[in-house]
Enzyme design. Structure first.
Site, mmCIF file in Angstrom:
data_model
loop_
_atom_site.group_PDB
_atom_site.id
_atom_site.type_symbol
_atom_site.label_atom_id
_atom_site.label_comp_id
_atom_site.label_asym_id
_atom_site.label_seq_id
_atom_site.Cartn_x
_atom_site.Cartn_y
_atom_site.Cartn_z
ATOM 1 N N LYS A 114 0.794 -1.239 0.000
ATOM 2 C CA LYS A 114 0.000 0.000 0.000
ATOM 3 C C LYS A 114 0.821 1.282 0.000
ATOM 4 C CE LYS A 114 -4.218 -1.890 2.013
ATOM 5 N NZ LYS A 114 -5.031 -2.023 3.212
ATOM 6 N N LYS A 153 -5.846 -11.626 -4.779
ATOM 7 C CA LYS A 153 -7.015 -11.854 -3.923
ATOM 8 C C LYS A 153 -8.155 -10.926 -4.346
ATOM 9 C CE LYS A 153 -6.248 -8.534 -0.256
ATOM 10 N NZ LYS A 153 -6.370 -8.122 1.093
ATOM 11 N N LYS A 158 -11.304 -5.085 -2.082
ATOM 12 C CA LYS A 158 -12.140 -3.893 -2.205
ATOM 13 C C LYS A 158 -11.398 -2.755 -2.878
ATOM 14 C CE LYS A 158 -13.648 -4.494 2.278
ATOM 15 N NZ LYS A 158 -14.164 -4.118 3.571
HETATM 16 P P1 TYM Z 1 -10.678 -5.988 5.856
HETATM 17 O O1 TYM Z 1 -11.758 -4.994 6.111
HETATM 18 O O2 TYM Z 1 -9.756 -5.739 4.714
HETATM 19 O O3 TYM Z 1 -11.304 -7.420 5.651
HETATM 20 C C1 TYM Z 1 -12.257 -7.968 6.543
HETATM 21 C C2 TYM Z 1 -12.077 -9.477 6.632
HETATM 22 O O4 TYM Z 1 -12.239 -10.063 5.311
HETATM 23 C C3 TYM Z 1 -11.139 -10.928 5.030
HETATM 24 N N1 TYM Z 1 -10.881 -10.915 3.579
HETATM 25 C C4 TYM Z 1 -10.775 -12.020 2.819
HETATM 26 N N2 TYM Z 1 -10.867 -13.336 3.123
HETATM 27 C C5 TYM Z 1 -10.722 -14.225 2.099
HETATM 28 N N3 TYM Z 1 -10.500 -13.858 0.795
HETATM 29 C C6 TYM Z 1 -10.401 -12.534 0.459
HETATM 30 N N4 TYM Z 1 -10.205 -12.181 -0.807
HETATM 31 C C7 TYM Z 1 -10.541 -11.555 1.492
HETATM 32 N N5 TYM Z 1 -10.501 -10.194 1.503
HETATM 33 C C8 TYM Z 1 -10.709 -9.820 2.793
HETATM 34 C C9 TYM Z 1 -9.969 -10.307 5.800
HETATM 35 O O5 TYM Z 1 -8.947 -11.248 6.022
HETATM 36 C C10 TYM Z 1 -10.660 -9.868 7.076
HETATM 37 O O6 TYM Z 1 -10.745 -10.944 7.987
HETATM 38 N N6 TYM Z 1 -7.080 -5.077 9.185
HETATM 39 C C11 TYM Z 1 -8.413 -5.642 9.023
HETATM 40 C C12 TYM Z 1 -9.454 -5.061 9.988
HETATM 41 C C13 TYM Z 1 -9.057 -5.110 11.407
HETATM 42 C C14 TYM Z 1 -8.994 -6.269 12.238
HETATM 43 C C15 TYM Z 1 -8.635 -5.808 13.524
HETATM 44 C C16 TYM Z 1 -9.216 -7.633 11.988
HETATM 45 C C17 TYM Z 1 -8.746 -4.036 12.187
HETATM 46 N N7 TYM Z 1 -8.503 -4.447 13.453
HETATM 47 C C18 TYM Z 1 -8.465 -6.705 14.609
HETATM 48 C C19 TYM Z 1 -9.051 -8.538 13.068
HETATM 49 C C20 TYM Z 1 -8.696 -8.062 14.338
HETATM 50 C C21 TYM Z 1 -8.873 -5.364 7.607
HETATM 51 O O7 TYM Z 1 -8.480 -4.398 6.997
HETATM 52 O O8 TYM Z 1 -9.836 -6.227 7.187
#
Ligand code: TYM
Length: 358
Positions: A137, A219, A222
């Site tokens: 990023k 992957k 978004k």
């Molecule tokens: P975020 O918002 O990008 O994604 C949310 C959840 O979706 C999962 N995910 C996927 N799983 C499988 N295949 C994909 N293509 C895919 N794209 C997204 C992500 O692994 C995630 O579980 N940093 C985190 C948010 C966060 C968080 C936390 C998570 C902030 N604090 C504490 C756990 C614990 C994030 O940006 O997720």
């Protein structure tokens, strides 16, 4: 002890999560979620929600502070809408606020960011520099690089640790952040000679890595600008059919089997079906064994997705039209998470030496 656990697919098996577990996870409010978010994380959140045992605690949050790491001008009204949509989406996907706490990170933000500071004082720069999400990023121009984006994984660790989270259901792309969380818990315990923070386990679903429909070597994300690369959980049946029809596959053969190396596109479609139907890949391969052309395969995959998403789509309209219900969910979520965060932060400050009981 294993630090990563894969959850069983079949709905009747008990989950390998102990009775006293604190299950915690978050999602960024970037609008309606896609199939990767759903199959990689939210569906698991629901599975855990549905099988909650009396002494377990479950907290699911909207990571709205994280949404600021890549600043955008005139973003506030968009963020406001995205936050509301994120809550409506979680409810639509079946997370029950009577069972699981649902909160906005910023409402308990003081606790998260204060712990973030204590952890920042322990987090090595070299470790953060190696994070793949940072490498992906960052812009490469140091005059534009922001501390928030760089330090983001430490805030993520604080999110989990402020509730003393023991189990974190996420997709594969969060694995490094979870390793950092375990590392910081250990560092804190060793630094202050306590056994305070648990080592949080990563919980994966079988579909922990859903690929982009247009480029299966990446992957589903978004941040992609290609609308055909992802399916949102609220997409119309027509839009789902169009996206699956255009999904990249191959011309290797007209029988369909799982081989992510040689046939990543087909394998991704089978993975999606397996995730929705909670069937093993062997069962899915058996189901598609009588299909012998791409048209039939893609129709089959579209039917499975459309049917599985139909209830989410109609719930979503219902919840977005009921703002006062959404507000009550958030208020209730704030109160219960604030109580835990307040208690834990008081203990943490005492351990560090920041309490006034001289
Ligand atoms: P975020 O918002 O990008 O994604 C949310 C959840 O979706 C999962 N995910 C996927 N799983 C499988 N295949 C994909 N293509 C895919 N794209 C997204 C992500 O692994 C995630 O579980 N940093 C985190 C948010 C966060 C968080 C936390 C998570 C902030 N604090 C504490 C756990 C614990 C994030 O940006 O997720």
């Amino acid at each position: 002890m294993e630090s990563c656990v894969e959850l069983p697919m079949d709905k009747t098996s008990p989950l390998p999560i102990p009775d006293d577990a604190v299950i915690f996870s978050m999602i960024q409010p970037t609008g309606v979620i896609h199939l990767g978010n759903f199959l990689g994380a939210i569906n698991t959140w629901k599975q855990i929600n549905d099988k909650k045992r009396p002494d377990q605690k479950i907290i699911y949050g909207i990571a709205d502070l994280h949404a600021l790491t890549i600043p955008k001008k005139d973003y506030s009204s968009q963020l406001k809408t995205n936050r509301m949509e994120a809550i409506a989406t979680l409810l639509s996907c079946g997370i029950n606020p009577q069972v699981s706490t649902i909160n906005f990170q910023s409402m308990v933000g003081g606790y998260h960011t204060e712990l973030f500071w204590y952890l920042s004082c322990l987090a090595p720069l070299g470790y953060l520099n190696r994070m793949t999400q940072w490498k992906d990023k960052k812009s490469g121009d140091q005059t534009k690089e922001r501390l928030g984006l760089f330090a983001y994984p430490v805030l993520q660790a604080a999110d989990i640790m402020i509730y003393k989270g023991t189990h974190v259901p996420v997709g594969d792309d969060q694995s490094q952040h979870l390793e950092l969380t375990r590392y910081l818990s250990e560092r804190f315990n060793a630094m202050y000679n306590v056994d305070y923070f648990p080592s949080a386990k990563t919980l994966y679903s079988k579909s922990k890595k859903i690929a982009s429909l247009s480029n299966p070597s990446k992957k589903m994300s978004k941040s992609s600008e290609d609308r055909l690369s992802m399916i949102y959980v609220t997409d119309s049946p027509e839009s789902i059919r169009e996206k699956i029809k255009k999904a990249k596959t191959d011309s290797i053969s007209d029988t369909f089997y799982f081989d992510p190396v040689e046939r990543p596109g087909v394998s991704n479609l089978l993975e999606i079906v397996s995730g929705f139907q909670q069937k093993t890949m062997k069962e899915v391969e058996k189901d598609v064994s009588q299909l012998h052309d791409y048209r039939s395969l893609k129709e089959y995959v579209s039917d499975v997705i459309i049917e599985s998403l139909a209830p989410i789509r109609s719930n979503y309209t219902k919840y977005t039209n009921d703002k006062s219900y959404l507000e009550s969910v958030i208020q209730q979520g704030y109160e219960s998470s604030q109580e835990i965060a307040h208690k834990n932060l008081t203990d943490i400050k005492k351990i560090i030496g920041l309490s006034n009981d001289f």
